[in-house]
Design an enzyme around this catalytic site. Structure first.
Site, PDB file in Angstrom:
ATOM      1  N   ARG A 135     -21.016  12.725  11.680  1.00  0.00           N
ATOM      2  CA  ARG A 135     -21.491  12.162  10.514  1.00  0.00           C
ATOM      3  C   ARG A 135     -22.632  10.934  10.721  1.00  0.00           C
ATOM      4  O   ARG A 135     -23.504  11.097   9.984  1.00  0.00           O
ATOM      5  CB  ARG A 135     -20.308  11.572   9.700  1.00  0.00           C
ATOM      6  CG  ARG A 135     -19.226  12.432   9.190  1.00  0.00           C
ATOM      7  CD  ARG A 135     -18.083  11.616   8.593  1.00  0.00           C
ATOM      8  NE  ARG A 135     -17.336  12.650   8.090  1.00  0.00           N
ATOM      9  CZ  ARG A 135     -16.229  12.467   7.577  1.00  0.00           C
ATOM     10  NH1 ARG A 135     -15.622  11.381   7.319  1.00  0.00           N
ATOM     11  NH2 ARG A 135     -15.530  13.647   6.989  1.00  0.00           N
TER      12      ARG A 135
ATOM     13  N   ARG B 243     -16.040   7.708  12.903  1.00  0.00           N
ATOM     14  CA  ARG B 243     -14.990   8.415  12.758  1.00  0.00           C
ATOM     15  C   ARG B 243     -15.372   9.917  12.636  1.00  0.00           C
ATOM     16  O   ARG B 243     -16.151  10.216  11.822  1.00  0.00           O
ATOM     17  CB  ARG B 243     -13.904   8.133  11.772  1.00  0.00           C
ATOM     18  CG  ARG B 243     -12.841   8.897  11.147  1.00  0.00           C
ATOM     19  CD  ARG B 243     -11.940   8.446  10.107  1.00  0.00           C
ATOM     20  NE  ARG B 243     -12.284   8.622   8.861  1.00  0.00           N
ATOM     21  CZ  ARG B 243     -12.753   9.782   8.092  1.00  0.00           C
ATOM     22  NH1 ARG B 243     -12.217  10.700   8.620  1.00  0.00           N
ATOM     23  NH2 ARG B 243     -13.093   9.558   6.888  1.00  0.00           N
TER      24      ARG B 243
ATOM     25  N   ALA C 141      -0.720   5.999   4.640  1.00  0.00           N
ATOM     26  CA  ALA C 141      -0.044   5.400   5.724  1.00  0.00           C
ATOM     27  C   ALA C 141       1.126   4.678   5.123  1.00  0.00           C
ATOM     28  O   ALA C 141       2.127   4.637   5.864  1.00  0.00           O
ATOM     29  CB  ALA C 141      -1.295   4.207   6.188  1.00  0.00           C
TER      30      ALA C 141
ATOM     31  N   HIS D 145     -18.896   5.447   3.172  1.00  0.00           N
ATOM     32  CA  HIS D 145     -17.349   6.402   2.910  1.00  0.00           C
ATOM     33  C   HIS D 145     -16.147   5.648   3.530  1.00  0.00           C
ATOM     34  O   HIS D 145     -15.251   5.805   2.924  1.00  0.00           O
ATOM     35  CB  HIS D 145     -18.023   7.679   3.576  1.00  0.00           C
ATOM     36  CG  HIS D 145     -16.799   8.490   3.614  1.00  0.00           C
ATOM     37  ND1 HIS D 145     -16.225   8.994   2.427  1.00  0.00           N
ATOM     38  CD2 HIS D 145     -16.321   9.420   4.440  1.00  0.00           C
ATOM     39  CE1 HIS D 145     -15.301   9.965   2.548  1.00  0.00           C
ATOM     40  NE2 HIS D 145     -15.279  10.240   3.943  1.00  0.00           N
TER      41      HIS D 145
ATOM     42  N   GLY E 241      -0.694   4.668   0.234  1.00  0.00           N
ATOM     43  CA  GLY E 241      -1.516   5.776   0.423  1.00  0.00           C
ATOM     44  C   GLY E 241      -0.852   6.346   1.680  1.00  0.00           C
ATOM     45  O   GLY E 241       0.365   6.617   1.698  1.00  0.00           O
TER      46      GLY E 241
ATOM     47  N   HIS F 266     -21.320   8.583   5.068  1.00  0.00           N
ATOM     48  CA  HIS F 266     -21.067  10.074   5.119  1.00  0.00           C
ATOM     49  C   HIS F 266     -22.503  10.774   4.459  1.00  0.00           C
ATOM     50  O   HIS F 266     -23.087  10.380   3.652  1.00  0.00           O
ATOM     51  CB  HIS F 266     -20.067  10.389   3.986  1.00  0.00           C
ATOM     52  CG  HIS F 266     -19.527  11.684   4.105  1.00  0.00           C
ATOM     53  ND1 HIS F 266     -20.126  12.700   3.844  1.00  0.00           N
ATOM     54  CD2 HIS F 266     -18.168  11.992   4.779  1.00  0.00           C
ATOM     55  CE1 HIS F 266     -19.243  13.768   4.287  1.00  0.00           C
ATOM     56  NE2 HIS F 266     -18.295  13.119   4.760  1.00  0.00           N
TER      57      HIS F 266
ATOM     58  N   SER G 166     -17.424  17.180   0.198  1.00  0.00           N
ATOM     59  CA  SER G 166     -16.638  17.302   1.655  1.00  0.00           C
ATOM     60  C   SER G 166     -17.673  17.761   2.602  1.00  0.00           C
ATOM     61  O   SER G 166     -18.209  18.699   2.490  1.00  0.00           O
ATOM     62  CB  SER G 166     -15.629  18.205   1.452  1.00  0.00           C
ATOM     63  OG  SER G 166     -14.984  18.305   2.462  1.00  0.00           O
TER      64      SER G 166
ATOM     65  N   GLY H 184       0.872  -1.139   0.107  1.00  0.00           N
ATOM     66  CA  GLY H 184       0.041   0.002   0.022  1.00  0.00           C
ATOM     67  C   GLY H 184       0.700   1.343  -0.097  1.00  0.00           C
ATOM     68  O   GLY H 184       1.798   1.130   0.751  1.00  0.00           O
TER      69      GLY H 184
HETATM   70  C1  LIG Z   1     -13.898  10.676  -1.265  1.00  0.00           C
HETATM   71  C2  LIG Z   1     -13.105  10.604   0.028  1.00  0.00           C
HETATM   72  C3  LIG Z   1     -12.665  12.113   0.805  1.00  0.00           C
HETATM   73  C4  LIG Z   1     -11.989  11.601   2.167  1.00  0.00           C
HETATM   74  N1  LIG Z   1     -11.884  12.941   2.565  1.00  0.00           N
HETATM   75  C5  LIG Z   1     -11.287  12.949   3.924  1.00  0.00           C
HETATM   76  C6  LIG Z   1     -10.954  13.927   4.695  1.00  0.00           C
HETATM   77  O1  LIG Z   1     -11.122  15.337   4.040  1.00  0.00           O
HETATM   78  N2  LIG Z   1     -10.065  13.963   5.963  1.00  0.00           N
HETATM   79  C7  LIG Z   1      -9.822  12.648   5.974  1.00  0.00           C
HETATM   80  O2  LIG Z   1      -9.435  12.694   7.316  1.00  0.00           O
HETATM   81  N3  LIG Z   1     -10.219  11.622   5.756  1.00  0.00           N
HETATM   82  C8  LIG Z   1     -10.793  11.541   4.415  1.00  0.00           C
HETATM   83  N4  LIG Z   1     -11.285  10.443   3.859  1.00  0.00           N
HETATM   84  C9  LIG Z   1     -10.698   9.118   4.249  1.00  0.00           C
HETATM   85  C10 LIG Z   1      -9.177   8.902   3.914  1.00  0.00           C
HETATM   86  O3  LIG Z   1      -9.167   9.550   2.611  1.00  0.00           O
HETATM   87  C11 LIG Z   1      -8.897   7.426   3.935  1.00  0.00           C
HETATM   88  O4  LIG Z   1      -9.293   6.676   5.150  1.00  0.00           O
HETATM   89  C12 LIG Z   1      -7.362   7.351   3.863  1.00  0.00           C
HETATM   90  O5  LIG Z   1      -6.903   8.327   2.790  1.00  0.00           O
HETATM   91  C13 LIG Z   1      -6.570   5.864   3.835  1.00  0.00           C
HETATM   92  O6  LIG Z   1      -5.360   6.073   3.614  1.00  0.00           O
HETATM   93  P1  LIG Z   1      -4.684   4.446   3.734  1.00  0.00           P
HETATM   94  O7  LIG Z   1      -3.113   4.730   3.316  1.00  0.00           O
HETATM   95  O8  LIG Z   1      -4.890   3.803   4.850  1.00  0.00           O
HETATM   96  O9  LIG Z   1      -5.383   3.615   2.404  1.00  0.00           O
HETATM   97  P2  LIG Z   1      -5.270   4.103   1.062  1.00  0.00           P
HETATM   98  O10 LIG Z   1      -5.081   5.500   0.506  1.00  0.00           O
HETATM   99  O11 LIG Z   1      -6.685   3.472   0.441  1.00  0.00           O
HETATM  100  O12 LIG Z   1      -4.350   3.255   0.345  1.00  0.00           O
HETATM  101  C14 LIG Z   1      -4.299   1.900  -0.259  1.00  0.00           C
HETATM  102  C15 LIG Z   1      -3.061   1.407  -0.757  1.00  0.00           C
HETATM  103  O13 LIG Z   1      -2.955   0.073  -0.776  1.00  0.00           O
HETATM  104  C16 LIG Z   1      -2.839  -0.609  -1.892  1.00  0.00           C
HETATM  105  N5  LIG Z   1      -3.468  -1.962  -1.998  1.00  0.00           N
HETATM  106  C17 LIG Z   1      -4.558  -2.148  -1.419  1.00  0.00           C
HETATM  107  N6  LIG Z   1      -4.670  -3.559  -1.602  1.00  0.00           N
HETATM  108  C18 LIG Z   1      -3.606  -4.120  -2.113  1.00  0.00           C
HETATM  109  C19 LIG Z   1      -3.228  -5.236  -2.623  1.00  0.00           C
HETATM  110  N7  LIG Z   1      -4.138  -6.564  -2.370  1.00  0.00           N
HETATM  111  N8  LIG Z   1      -2.036  -5.642  -3.125  1.00  0.00           N
HETATM  112  C20 LIG Z   1      -1.281  -4.451  -3.216  1.00  0.00           C
HETATM  113  N9  LIG Z   1      -1.727  -3.035  -2.826  1.00  0.00           N
HETATM  114  C21 LIG Z   1      -2.735  -3.152  -2.478  1.00  0.00           C
HETATM  115  C22 LIG Z   1      -3.107   0.579  -2.925  1.00  0.00           C
HETATM  116  O14 LIG Z   1      -2.781   0.406  -4.291  1.00  0.00           O
HETATM  117  C23 LIG Z   1      -3.065   1.613  -2.069  1.00  0.00           C
HETATM  118  O15 LIG Z   1      -1.676   2.143  -2.673  1.00  0.00           O
HETATM  119  C24 LIG Z   1     -11.949  10.423   2.519  1.00  0.00           C
HETATM  120  C25 LIG Z   1     -12.058   9.289   1.805  1.00  0.00           C
HETATM  121  C26 LIG Z   1     -12.886   9.462   0.735  1.00  0.00           C
HETATM  122  C27 LIG Z   1     -13.264   8.230   0.206  1.00  0.00           C
END
Ligand SMILES: Cc1cc2nc3c(=O)[nH]c(=O)nc-3n(C[C@H](O)[C@H](O)[C@H](O)COP(=O)(O)OP(=O)(O)OC[C@H]3O[C@@H](n4cnc5c(N)ncnc54)[C@H](O)[C@@H]3O)c2cc1C
Ligand code: SF4
Ligand code: FES
Lengths: 252, 659
Positions: free
Chosen positions: B331, B457, B45, B423, B43, B267, B285, B41
């Protein structure tokens, strides 16, 4: 729900990088004008699957214009006929009943086709890895408000940072130049005091990588700016050139 | 019942993290060079963790299924990120952020984790600014803040409506810098399809190269899953199309407990569904609730256009029901209130499943403010409108544009129509204080874990948590494990455990390809989504959940006998990828219903209609359910419940009130 459309689609099909591709023609009917362009392709794909054919491969993820993954060259224009939108934000209300729509992948030797409409854009990642950052390890930072930044500069940096890395600028350019993409990152960082320290080396390193990837030169036609879904300004290219030339100059 | 140990350090809440950091085992720099870490991943994190660990000297491999790490779903986050900086001098503090998060989570989160989150929140903003993240600023050059739901202070930092994009690009830059330096190896268009465990410890993964279809074995002394949330189990959600549970689910089947799967965030402000063709839902948002007012007509089944309904015939139901927080209630509460009005027949739009989010008052307020600023003493209505619209455009322009593109309506002129949508998932892999799952050496970060948000959340807290986990928590906590691994040499991936794991993945892919049924993957996904939305969405009941579990089991069978996957196994095959994900969603959906059925109370995003107060608020049962439900996978359709008791030593647990 508005009207329904019947359309002819001419779509580029290519099995993989090694094989040559060609256009295939498909008819779709009863397409709602509320659908997005990709949802229209979804409809076609589910039909192809049911008929036992291979669906059209295309890149997409967020479907809201921000991840930069979608990348279709529609009727001769990257991301289709509307300004300031990505393929996934294009809606069928922009098309007319009976229309023929041609869909191709991005064309550039630095973006080889992987399958159908999917291309390899990893060159962009390598350009960023060459210098598209500020060298600050986690934990090194001072309190954020110790560094006031002029609002206009911050806003300009934000405007440049809005680039989604989609590659439409390259696809739009007859030389397949990556200047708009590269300059957007260079500008963003050069506009901020944190980024100025490395501005010269950054510009040199990123431009060198861009050349190495095989992107073409810039001949100032401005097609990139016109087709960029995020309105990235061509002024960034001028700013990049300034950073670049000051760098080559001072390194002599 | 195995006891699960959250490994919360002793001592006063406010000192736990500091003490932990100064006493945790360290790995010396030369040993770090021989320790390998797999990060799945990219993202917020994953990218922040991978960059920070590589900076420390570990050898890191990063995997993502998109074509670039920069496209992870975090890119789509809009509104902002919280931090207890108190730059506004409005009474914020680490304790208040901690308190708001626990209360917002309806008293179902772990105190120690949440306090740590609040403690490190300020450093995140510092780090991001140092990386060049262009946050919004005031004319004096300092950072700007806004407020989000569930709080009464302004602690949210933002970059227009693209905060997630800017934060992720910051983390991505840091990651790419390490890639350039050779400290991180990047594997894009790769999907992790299993965790490899050796002698009970996580030692690597099996991944499929999406382009060639080839399976690969990768070794790591530790494996970090940063794979995001599972909202797409509902088919329609605000998540990106590729977001999935596969990585977490495979880990679950290898022994990692899955915590609170039923806690789903719906949401309140999304663009309503427009038809059957719909493939995803778009969020508007929460920051829009800062300035927008939510209302429905007072008259049932009112068919007049919004602008034709006079002020005194509008019901600003959130302001009416919750005067203290008004449009900024959390929310879960805002979503249920919208559903309540629509179910009662007051909904708007052609489907009647929508409410208005209105900017008319904000435009006038801002317009008058601008007139004052520019010393205009008697501005015309048009001038006020146009200056007001300009301010709204600066703050929310991209969101307004997005609304217009999707609906064809101009939200500067007519109120937006919105409705709740799936969401975020608060549930996820169970982790201890160190972010380690119940499988030693296997960690979960970001939305993929369950740790900080309890049953609901608060807005702008997911970005904060993802970056806290990656930049500031894991670099310390992983030392506690790896310090004891310095003598473990890098292992060959030719060992029996790796070969067996790969074979199992290969067999499953072949089984899927060979079903050669009659229906595309989407058909099953849509049906699952409908069951989940109807029975495990905003309102749940014992009867509905019991029936759903049966329906989902039947659907699993149907899927495994009738799905049709075209194309080849050894080529880019997006349908095959989707099929694998939907197969896992089908199992997860069942567990979500089981969990929702077990929890005989209402809390946060989990609303059981049997358990509500007289005025329709969630009714918790703290005596019986103040626990984290951590489920152990036994076999198909069979899960064992373990309970982690939640102790509130610093906060008095109370009924949540936003009135
Ligand atoms: C439209 C929207 C708006 C949002 N706005 C906000 C906000 O304003 N403020 C806030 O705090 N939060 C917000 N959130 C929530 C927040 O964006 C997410 O909870 C957060 O970004 C998740 O980050 P992450 O790093 O955990 O995962 P993600 O960013 O989802 O990353 C997941 C990663 O894992 C990888 N991956 C997944 N499965 C596999 C696999 N099997 N093999 C290889 N790679 C894999 C993907 O390729 C990706 O790189 C929002 C969410 C959405 C949907
Ligand atoms: S500059 Fe514009 S067209 Fe080019 S990659 Fe960035 S967003 Fe896409
Ligand atoms: S799919 Fe993300 S920008 Fe189009």
């Amino acid at each position: 729900m508005e009207g329904n459309l019947n359309l002819t689609l001419k779509i580029w099909r290519q099995k993989n990088t090694q094989t040559a591709g060609k256009f295939e023609t498909y008819q779709v009917s009863g397409i709602s004008t509320d659908m997005s362009f990709l949802e229209m392709i979804d409809v076609l794909n589910n039909r192809l699957i049911e008929e036992g054919d291979d669906p059209v491969a295309f890149d997409h993820d967020c479907r809201e214009g921000i991840c930069g993954m979608c990348s279709m060259y529609i009727n001769g224009r990257p991301h289709g006929p509307n300004r300031g939108v990505t393929t996934c934000q294009l809606h069928m209300r922009s098309f007319k009943d009976g229309e023929t729509i041609t869909v191709e992948p991005w064309r550039a030797s630095a973006f080889p086709v992987i399958k159908d409409l999917v291309v390899n854009r990893s060159a962009f990642d390598r350009i960023i890895a060459a210098g598209g950052f500020i060298s600050v390890n986690t934990g090194n930072a001072q309190d954020a408000n110790n560094l006031p930044i002029n609002k206009d500069n911050a806003d300009d940096a934000f405007a440049a940072a809005a680039c989604i890395g989609c590659g439409a600028c390259v696809a739009a350019c007859k030389n397949a130049s990556a200047m708009l993409f590269t300059s957007a990152k260079i500008s963003q960082l050069a506009l901020l005091p944190q980024g100025q320290i490395e501005a010269a080396t950054r510009a040199q390193a990123m431009v060198a990588q861009m050349d190495e990837e095989g992107f073409g030169a810039c001949s100032n036609t401005g097609a990139c700016e016109a087709e960029c879904p995020k309105g990235i300004s061509i002024e960034n290219i001028a700013r990049m050139n300034r950073e670049y030339f000051s760098a080559t100059f001072s390194s002599k | 019942m195995t006891k699960i140990d959250a490994k919360i350090p002793d001592g006063n809440l406010a000192e736990k993290w500091t003490k932990f950091k100064s006493s945790v085992s360290l790995v010396n720099p030369s040993n770090k060079r021989s320790l390998e870490i797999i990060v799945v991943g990219s993202g917020l994190a994953g990218a922040s963790a991978a960059a920070s660990l590589a900076e420390l000297g570990y050898k890191v491999k990063v995997f993502c299924f998109q074509d670039s790490p920069r496209r992870a779903h975090s890119i789509a986050a809009q509104g902002g990120i919280n931090a207890a900086k108190n730059y506004q001098n409005d009474g914020d503090s680490v304790y208040r952020l901690f308190y708001d998060t626990i209360k917002g989570g309806d008293y179902r989160a772990r105190e120690a984790n949440v306090h740590r989150l609040a403690e490190v929140s300020g450093s995140i903003i510092d780090q991001c600014v140092a990386q060049g993240v262009p946050f919004a600023r005031e004319y004096g050059g300092l950072l700007s803040n806004r407020s989000f739901g569930g709080t009464q202070v302004q602690r949210t930092f933002y970059a227009a409506g693209q905060t997630g994009q800017q934060l992720l690009l910051g983390a991505y830059s840091a990651l790419q810098r390490q890639v350039g330096m050779g400290n991180v190896q990047l594997f894009t268009r790769h999907e992790m399809l299993d965790v490899v465990t050796i002698d009970g410890k996580a030692r690597g993964i099996i991944a499929r190269d999406s382009v060639s279809g080839a399976l690969e074995r990768h070794f790591g002394h530790a494996v970090l899953l940063c794979t995001g949330g599972y909202g797409n189990v509902f088919y329609l959600s605000t998540n990106a199309m590729g977001s999935n549970v596969t990585a977490a689910w495979k880990a679950h089947k290898k022994g990692a407990f899955f915590a609170n799967p039923c806690y789903t965030q719906i949401h309140p402000t999304c663009i309503p569904v427009s038809g059957d063709h719909q493939s995803k839902l778009t969020l508007m948002s929460e920051s829009l609730r800062n300035d927008g007012r939510i209302w429905v007509p007072k008259k049932e089944n009112d068919t007049r256009k919004a602008n034709e309904i006079p002020e005194d015939e509008r019901d600003y139901y959130l302001e009416r029901r919750y005067p203290a927080f008004g449009n900024l209630v959390p929310r879960d509460i805002a979503s249920r209130a919208a559903k309540e009005r629509c179910d009662a027949g007051f909904g708007v739009g052609s489907s009647k499943m929508a409410v208005y989010l209105d900017y008319a008052a904000a435009i006038i307020r801002y317009g008058k403010g601008e007139a004052n600023k520019h010393n205009m003493h008697s501005p015309t209505d048009e001038e006020i409108q146009s200056m007001g619209k300009a301010v709204v455009k600066e703050k929310y322009g991209n969101l307004f544009d997005m609304y217009k593109q999707i609906t064809g309506e101009d939200p500067y002129e007519v109120p937006m129509r919105i409705y709740p949508a799936v969401h975020y998932t608060m549930g996820g892999l169970w982790v201890d204080y160190n972010l380690m799952t119940t499988v030693p050496g296997l960690y979960a970060l970001g939305e993929a874990n369950f740790s900080d948000h309890g049953a609901n959340r608060l807005g702008a807290s997911a970005l904060m948590q993802g970056l806290a986990d990656g930049y500031f928590v894991i670099p310390y906590t992983i030392g506690a494990y790896l310090a004891a691994e310095i003598r473990t040499p890098s292992m060959s991936t030719d060992s029996e455990d790796f070969v067996k794991a790969e074979k199992a993945v290969q067999d499953r892919l072949e089984t899927l390809m060979n079903i050669k049924g009659s229906k595309p993957v989407d058909y099953f996904h849509k049906r699952l989504g409908k069951i989940m939305w109807d029975e495990c969405g905003m309102a749940r009941s014992e009867k509905g959940l019991k029936a759903s579990i049966k329906e989902i089991q039947a659907l699993q069978k149907e899927f495994w006998s009738d799905v049709k996957i075209p194309g080849e196994i050894n080529n880019l095959n997006l349908e095959l990828e989707k099929a694998g994900r939907v197969a896992d969603f089908l199992e997860l959906g069942e567990l979500m219903c089981i969990d929702a059925l077990d929890r005989n109370e209402s809390c946060g995003g989990h609303f059981r209609i049997e358990y509500q107060t007289e005025d329709g608020e969630a009714l918790r049962d703290d005596d019986k359910y103040a626990y984290v439900a951590a489920w152990e996978y036994e076999k198909q359709s069979s899960f064992k419940l373990h309970k982690e008791e939640l102790k509130y030593e610093n906060i008095k647990i109370a009924q949540r009130s936003y009135k």
